[in-house]
Design an enzyme around this catalytic site. Sequence first.
Site, mmCIF file in Angstrom:
data_model
loop_
_atom_site.group_PDB
_atom_site.id
_atom_site.type_symbol
_atom_site.label_atom_id
_atom_site.label_comp_id
_atom_site.label_asym_id
_atom_site.label_seq_id
_atom_site.Cartn_x
_atom_site.Cartn_y
_atom_site.Cartn_z
ATOM 1 C CE LYS A 55 -3.960 -1.462 -0.061
ATOM 2 N NZ LYS A 55 -5.572 -0.890 -0.507
ATOM 3 C CB SER A 311 -1.161 -8.601 -1.005
ATOM 4 O OG SER A 311 -1.754 -8.338 0.294
#
Length: 326
Positions: A55, A311
């Site tokens: 992110k 992720s």
Amino acid sequence: MSGFVVTYKDVKRAAKQIEGVAVRTPVLEFAALNARVGQRVLVKFEGAQRTGSFKFRGAYNRLSRLTEQERKAGVVAWSSGNHAQGVAAAAQLLGMPAAIVMPVDALTIKIANTRAYGAEVVLYDRYTQSREEIATKLAQQRGAILVPSFDDPHIIAGQGTVGLEILQQSTALGAELDRVLVCCGGGGLLAGTATAIKATHPEIQLYSVEPADFDDTARSLQTGQREHVKAGARSICDALQAPSPGELTFPINQALVSAGLTVTDDEVRAAIRFAFASMKLVVEPGGAVALAALLASKLPVSEKACAIVISGANVDPGLYSALLIE
């Protein structure tokens, strides 16, 4: 590609924008994983990124493009934790205030880390309140810039740098890819990665991977329209609980993604245990879904290499220890 909000050139620009600030995370290969699934697998480990997830890429690409006046007003975002930390860290680096709307049941470590980066945290109930409404009102009151977690061109382009690196690193390893599996909440990482990969390697197939009860992208890809998560849905994958595919992300994914895969919470738990025992990696539940899909044989084995994105690695010690116990 020209009809989409993000192009391959946008992803390349994002790569330059975040270069030297974001981490060029490793692509790893594990003999135990290859043996377990019966093919060569390359693991893009975004747990090594700043703030412990991908992110930060999109957040920094977005915030670093704000004008001096916009930076003074600050930013507002909503997130269950990873986007929160990415925005908070980017804002701190750029010297601007940030307020993040987070669910009251978000992981303690994610709330604590977001505050540690200097951001203000505004808590809400994810099951009875709208994070978007709270954040939008807050931004209007403060004259701040709203930074969505996935439905923003600069966010999507920033996440797409994951795809660029996968291509570069797999080539350096002498691996010919035919499939890439990417976790999917709102679809920003998937859309950016697909944009980056399909532009130069249209033969590579992209697959979204979601928790079973949050399969809105998989269903949307089947029906051709944006589907929503069913009421009362629950999952241990706190990072992948977007209510529906994004308005900007879905058209990209609809055009570029081959199909959607889903995994159960038990399959995610098994993947987390495998990553710990055989790969020596700490993986959070939402970050483990692509690995889970591979371990659960959601796709047939191929002679060529497959890449998966892990992720994120942000997980509370208590939850993590519980997940490791079968």
